[in-house]
Design an enzyme around this catalytic site. Structure first.
Site, PDB file in Angstrom:
ATOM      1  N   ASP A 110       0.863  -1.182   0.000  1.00 54.40           N
ATOM      2  CA  ASP A 110       0.000   0.000   0.000  1.00 54.40           C
ATOM      3  C   ASP A 110       0.893   1.223   0.000  1.00 54.40           C
ATOM      4  O   ASP A 110       2.071   1.118   0.345  1.00 54.40           O
ATOM      5  CB  ASP A 110      -0.816   0.058   1.302  1.00 54.40           C
ATOM      6  CG  ASP A 110      -1.914  -0.957   1.313  1.00 54.40           C
ATOM      7  OD1 ASP A 110      -2.187  -1.525   0.264  1.00 54.40           O
ATOM      8  OD2 ASP A 110      -2.494  -1.171   2.400  1.00 54.40           O
ATOM      9  N   ASP A 151      -5.061  -3.594   4.799  1.00 51.81           N
ATOM     10  CA  ASP A 151      -5.564  -3.192   6.103  1.00 51.81           C
ATOM     11  C   ASP A 151      -7.070  -3.362   6.274  1.00 51.81           C
ATOM     12  O   ASP A 151      -7.557  -3.566   7.355  1.00 51.81           O
ATOM     13  CB  ASP A 151      -5.155  -1.741   6.430  1.00 51.81           C
ATOM     14  CG  ASP A 151      -5.413  -0.794   5.262  1.00 51.81           C
ATOM     15  OD1 ASP A 151      -6.240  -1.146   4.406  1.00 51.81           O
ATOM     16  OD2 ASP A 151      -4.802   0.284   5.217  1.00 51.81           O
ATOM     17  N   ASP A 175      -9.519  -6.677   2.200  1.00 51.47           N
ATOM     18  CA  ASP A 175      -8.185  -7.106   1.773  1.00 51.47           C
ATOM     19  C   ASP A 175      -7.916  -8.550   2.190  1.00 51.47           C
ATOM     20  O   ASP A 175      -6.952  -9.168   1.732  1.00 51.47           O
ATOM     21  CB  ASP A 175      -7.102  -6.213   2.409  1.00 51.47           C
ATOM     22  CG  ASP A 175      -7.053  -4.841   1.768  1.00 51.47           C
ATOM     23  OD1 ASP A 175      -7.438  -4.748   0.594  1.00 51.47           O
ATOM     24  OD2 ASP A 175      -6.641  -3.879   2.436  1.00 51.47           O
TER      25      ASP A 175
HETATM   26  P1  ATP Z   1      -3.337   2.972   0.084  1.00 48.35           P
HETATM   27  O1  ATP Z   1      -3.280   3.084   1.563  1.00 48.35           O
HETATM   28  O2  ATP Z   1      -3.948   1.710  -0.391  1.00 48.35           O
HETATM   29  O3  ATP Z   1      -2.101   3.376  -0.585  1.00 48.35           O
HETATM   30  P2  ATP Z   1      -4.921   5.267   0.046  1.00 48.35           P
HETATM   31  O4  ATP Z   1      -4.975   5.272   1.508  1.00 48.35           O
HETATM   32  O5  ATP Z   1      -4.235   6.388  -0.619  1.00 48.35           O
HETATM   33  O6  ATP Z   1      -4.374   3.963  -0.514  1.00 48.35           O
HETATM   34  P3  ATP Z   1      -7.711   5.350   0.127  1.00 48.35           P
HETATM   35  O7  ATP Z   1      -7.598   5.671   1.563  1.00 48.35           O
HETATM   36  O8  ATP Z   1      -8.582   4.236  -0.307  1.00 48.35           O
HETATM   37  O9  ATP Z   1      -6.359   5.102  -0.550  1.00 48.35           O
HETATM   38  O10 ATP Z   1      -8.132   6.680  -0.599  1.00 48.35           O
HETATM   39  C1  ATP Z   1      -8.463   6.725  -1.946  1.00 48.35           C
HETATM   40  C2  ATP Z   1      -9.001   8.088  -2.267  1.00 48.35           C
HETATM   41  O11 ATP Z   1     -10.161   8.339  -1.501  1.00 48.35           O
HETATM   42  C3  ATP Z   1      -8.039   9.222  -1.919  1.00 48.35           C
HETATM   43  O12 ATP Z   1      -7.212   9.531  -3.016  1.00 48.35           O
HETATM   44  C4  ATP Z   1      -8.969  10.369  -1.626  1.00 48.35           C
HETATM   45  O13 ATP Z   1      -9.328  11.052  -2.805  1.00 48.35           O
HETATM   46  C5  ATP Z   1     -10.197   9.693  -1.075  1.00 48.35           C
HETATM   47  N1  ATP Z   1     -10.201   9.724   0.390  1.00 48.35           N
HETATM   48  C6  ATP Z   1      -9.263   9.263   1.232  1.00 48.35           C
HETATM   49  N2  ATP Z   1      -9.612   9.450   2.498  1.00 48.35           N
HETATM   50  C7  ATP Z   1     -10.818  10.035   2.497  1.00 48.35           C
HETATM   51  C8  ATP Z   1     -11.737  10.479   3.504  1.00 48.35           C
HETATM   52  N3  ATP Z   1     -11.483  10.335   4.799  1.00 48.35           N
HETATM   53  N4  ATP Z   1     -12.882  11.053   3.110  1.00 48.35           N
HETATM   54  C9  ATP Z   1     -13.169  11.171   1.814  1.00 48.35           C
HETATM   55  N5  ATP Z   1     -12.366  10.786   0.824  1.00 48.35           N
HETATM   56  C10 ATP Z   1     -11.206  10.237   1.131  1.00 48.35           C
END
Ligand code: ATP
Length: 910
Positions: A336, A640, A644
């Protein structure tokens, strides 16, 4: 009725009572239980844990040590020697049996203690409301009456009567066997409803697969439904792995072969060479005792357990022991991004809003920083569109910003924390909070749908919906945009371009939007999220790569391991961050949507080529693991979320995040990262390789030392020489050296160049051609040293007792020297680090020296073993025999390193 009686009498009927009545009966306030009350209830009901399965008692464990083919042989031999009145041999045999059993017992205890400590690190947590605040506690500290929060991925920590639910779905297979998730509600069910139909309850041990809820604890520990059927859910499996089983089998086959050979020697010796049967019998027993590598399985287990302990110290907690072996042969790590490769310390750097691009100053979570446009600092008060965007960011938010000792902390999701900090940097922050616009309902963020929505009422009583999330997702809901001069139809292309530009700088993207509406009720439903929203802003958030992750990725590349990044972020953001980490440089990134369009064969083709997978969902992870495995890759995959779990189970090494990971992910994983850090995976791979190396080193030490002793005896019988070692002496050598010296190798740290080698092919046989050569060479060398010295001494007229004493000491000293050789398989040990780098080796040798001195010089030992005093010159000759082994063994390594022989070894052996 006392409260205790209430709890007791209603235990079976909580599901048939309204939740208000349950809260009243348990005297739970909306702010949860007071700490003093928790203490009282803990004393009354005890900790919330199930009675662990019965362990074997120490006595049983000790007795189990005797359940070993060699010890049976030795006990049988002791009985026969007693029958023949060879009391010294009987004594030595019995002593050897007892010592072997005790050493095995201690080693096994050490291995179990190491794993017990790790089991404790995996204890589940629960989020409760106590004394008015939200806290994370150990699930064992829950008491009846506690208010518990549940979110998707949680293992329900106790039996709960649900008080509020939001789309809660629970998988109850652990309890009812039903694997389809059950939708929960707070409505009372009838008293006679079976367990599976009690929709207003969440039972301990079941898994939340979707949604959120709050529940009050009605039963803990053994009183829970799970406690009644007493099933342990988590824990580390038994102390074995495929390799250990293979070694165990190998050890047994070897033991049988040695017994067969001993029987043949007995027949040969008595029939052909006319030795006394009684004398030959003793010799054969000694031979078997010296040749069978009885310490092998025990020390292997200890080596493995010590490796697991070392990994835990480096914050990688192993749940399934076979993963230690798999780690050593990992060829691809799929990781990730957020929090694992990056720091997960989010700061908003750019806001595109109302026709302006604002750059935001300041670092970390302190709400201090200026807003500027084109390098010119501005006053935010003049930008009403910005005010509305800030409001959306602050309201559509579950995080909390807290100041403690002059430093600022975020509780909750750092992405949301960053929006609070952004608000704090403006003046309209005070009016933006929930006090002015109370929240009526919300849909929390889940990675699958990539947005969060909330429903509020403003001070005029009007209803507002706010959403924030991935721009593509939010743009789909928007019909308008807020510009300098009010609302206009949304210009999707311009926003997309802005998003790509911002992402290309490595910034994480969020879009914010709102809608004013008159909803049916307070609840938010999916139909409220379809369209009609006004796009307020696009936010660019920086999340820098971890420095140690950059180093670890480079280390993995060196070690022949590919690193792939699988992220939910925008493709451009992912590519930019990937480039900073040296992942996927110069290669395209593909998105989850593209993966979804590919069939398995197409995915298999790109899986090896592409290193950055963006906007990916858990099902893409699973397909990617399968595609990589189809190429023969050994895959470690991180995860996480609850979804997954299938990918983690399918991967060769499933890796869950200890901090932000759900219980579901942790339970599906082979390894849990206590610090969520990519660098920890790399150090676990390093340790995995070291453990495998140490297993090899131990075998390379043990087999030739046993082989050497055996060859001395066999050669003497074959060539009709006077026996250089008496049976009792052989047993003595075995007793002193076999389990003590070799154990020190289990503590061997990883070799320096260990991460410069290629990964080991999985399933590779431990005993390669090179191994067989090394074992034979050292066995012959050991025999030459001891037998040569013995024959030479007889030649120059030394008494047979002295020559034998020298032969015994020569074998032991040669083993001590060879132990130092064995620290490195091919590298030279002739340097300070090589000679002194492992203090356990020095300690093991230091422990053997007084034993040998006592054996040689004390009258008691002399009378038991027929040993005699040695002169300084004789000791020098003994040392010379040991040195011979040491020097030739080093010379062999040197020749292998220097000649082309090394290139014939498998790449991972070099
Ligand atoms: P990884 O941990 O798998 O690398 P990530 O944490 O970047 O991925 P996600 O947390 O699934 O991926 O987030 C994907 C997208 O969702 C982000 O790019 C953002 O645009 C949106 N996002 C993330 N957190 C939030 C939140 N708390 N509220 C709304 N949108 C969110």
């Amino acid at each position: 009725m006392t409260e205790n009686q209430i709890i007791g009498s209603r235990q079976e009927y909580w599901h048939s009572l309204a939740h208000e009545d349950v809260l009243r009966a348990l005297r739970t306030e909306p702010g949860g239980l007071a700490d003093s009350e928790v203490r009282v209830r803990m004393a009354q009901y005890g900790p919330n844990r199930l009675t662990p399965p019965k362990c074997r008692s120490p006595l049983q464990r000790l007795l189990m040590q005797f359940h070993n083919i060699l010890l049976y042989v030795m006990l049988g031999a002791a009985a026969i020697t007693a029958f023949l009145h060879h009391w010294v041999d009987t004594g030595v045999l019995l002593a050897a049996v007892v010592i072997n059993a005790i050493i095995g017992f201690i080693q096994e205890g050490k291995a179990e203690a190491a794993l017990d400590a790790i089991r404790a690190m995996l204890s589940p947590h629960a989020t409760v409301i106590r004394a008015g605040s939200r806290r994370e506690i150990d699930a064992t500290d829950l008491v009846p009456g506690d208010l518990v929060f549940l979110v998707s991925g949680d293992r329900v920590p106790a039996d709960l009567r649900l008080v509020s639910v939001k789309d809660l779905r629970v998988e109850e297979a652990a309890l009812t066997g039903e694997s389809m998730p059950v939708e929960k509600s707070i409505d009372t069910v009838s008293a006679d409803a079976p367990l599976g139909d009690r929709y207003d309850m969440a039972y301990s041990g079941t898994l939340v697969v979707y949604g959120q809820a709050t529940g009050v604890v009605v039963a803990t520990g053994a009183a829970t439904e799970l406690g009644k059927i007493n099933e342990m859910l988590t824990g580390i499996q038994s102390l074995t792995t495929p390799l250990l089983r293979q070694i165990d089998r190998f050890g047994r086959v070897l033991a049988l072969a040695i017994l067969g050979m001993s029987a043949a020697t007995f027949v040969l010796g008595t029939m052909w060479r006319d030795h006394e049967p009684a004398e030959m019998f003793m010799m054969v027993v000694a031979l078997a005792a010296s040749a069978i590598p009885e310490g092998l399985p025990a020390i292997m287990t200890v080596t493995l357990a010590l490796g697991v302990q070392r990994m835990a110290r480096r914050r990688a907690i192993i749940r399934h022991l076979p993963a230690v072996e798999a780690l050593g042969s990992v060829t691809v790590i799929c990781s990730d991004k957020t929090g694992t490769l990056t720091r997960n310390e989010m700061t908003v750097q750019r806001v595109v809003c109302g026709g302006h691009v604002f750059d935001v100053g300041g670092v970390g979570y302190a709400p201090v920083g200026d807003f500027s446009i084109d390098g010119r600092i501005i006053d935010t008060e003049h930008y009403p569109a910005l005010a509305m965007a800030i409001r959306a960011g602050v309201l559509c938010n579950d995080a909390r910003l807290r100041q403690e000792d002059n430093s600022w902390h975020v509780e909750g999701d750092p992405t949301e924390g960053a929006l609070l900090v952004l608000g704090g940097k403006t003046r309209f922050w005070q009016h933006a909070g929930e006090t002015a616009w109370p929240r009526l309902d919300s849909i929390p963020f889940e990675s699958q749908h990539r947005f969060m929505a909330t429903h509020h009422r403003d001070s005029d009583g009007d209803s507002w919906f706010f959403v924030k999330g991935a721009p593509e997702r939010i743009l789909d809901m928007c019909s308008f945009q807020l510009s300098r001069d009010g609302e206009h139809p949304v210009d999707v292309d311009t926003w997309r371009r802005m998003a790509t530009d911002t992402a290309a700088q490595g910034l994480r993207l969020l879009a914010l939007a709102c809608k004013r509406a008159t909803p049916e009720g307070e609840r938010l439903s999916l139909s409220d999220l379809e369209d009609g929203y006004t796009l307020l802003a696009l936010v660019g958030i920086i999340d820098l790569p971890r420095k140690e992750a950059i180093r670890a990725v480079a280390e993995c590349h060196h070690a022949g391991i590919r690193v792939k990044m699988i992220t939910g972020d925008h493709a451009e953001t992912a590519r930019a961050i990937g480039a900073q980490l040296a992942i996927g440089v110069g290669k395209p990134a593909i998105t989850g949507a593209e993966v979804a369009l590919m069939d398995d064969a197409a995915l298999r083709r790109v899986a090896m080529e592409v290193d950055v997978f963006a906007r990916a969902s858990p099902e893409h992870k699973l397909r990617l693991v399968q595609a990589l495995q189809a190429h023969g890759q050994v895959v470690a995959m991180t995860g996480d979320g609850v979804n997954d779990a299938p990918a983690l189970k399918c991967a060769d090494v499933g890796v869950a995040m200890g901090m932000k990971g759900t219980e579901a992910a942790k339970e599906a994983a082979d390894m849990v990262l206590a610090d969520d850090n990519f660098a920890t995976i790399a150090s676990a791979v390093r340790e995995g390789r070291a453990v495998y190396d140490n297993l090899k080193k131990f075998i390379l030490f043990m087999l030739p030392t046993n082989g050497g002793e055996a060859l001395v005896v066999i050669a003497a019988i074959l060539f009709e020489l006077a026996l250089p070692l008496t049976p009792a002496q052989v047993l003595w050598i075995n007793m002193v050296t076999s389990s003590t010296l070799g154990l020190a190798l289990a503590f061997e740290p990883a070799e320096h160049g260990i991460m410069n080698r290629r990964p080991r092919p999985p399933g590779e046989a431990l005993l390669s051609g090179f191994f067989v050569w090394r074992v034979l060479m050292v066995s012959v060398l050991m025999m030459t040293g001891a037998l040569g010295l013995f024959l030479w001494e007889l030649e120059i007229g030394t008494s047979i007792e002295t020559a034998r004493t020298m032969a015994v000491n020569a074998v032991v000293v040669a083993e001590m020297f060879y132990l130092v050789n064995s620290r490195y398989i091919l590298a030279s040990v002739v340097n300070l680090e090589g000679l002194t780098g492992n203090r356990y080796i020095l300690l093991a040798i230091a422990a053997c020296i007084p034993l040998q001195l006592a054996y040689t010089h004390t009258p008691m030992m002399q009378s038991i073993f027929d040993s005699t005093d040695l002169s300084l010159l004789e000791w020098a000759k003994v040392l010379g025999a040991g040195l011979l082994v040491f020097c030739v063994a080093e010379l062999e390594k040197f020749v292998i390193r220097q000649t082309r022989l090394a290139s014939r070894l498998a790449p991972h052996e070099q």
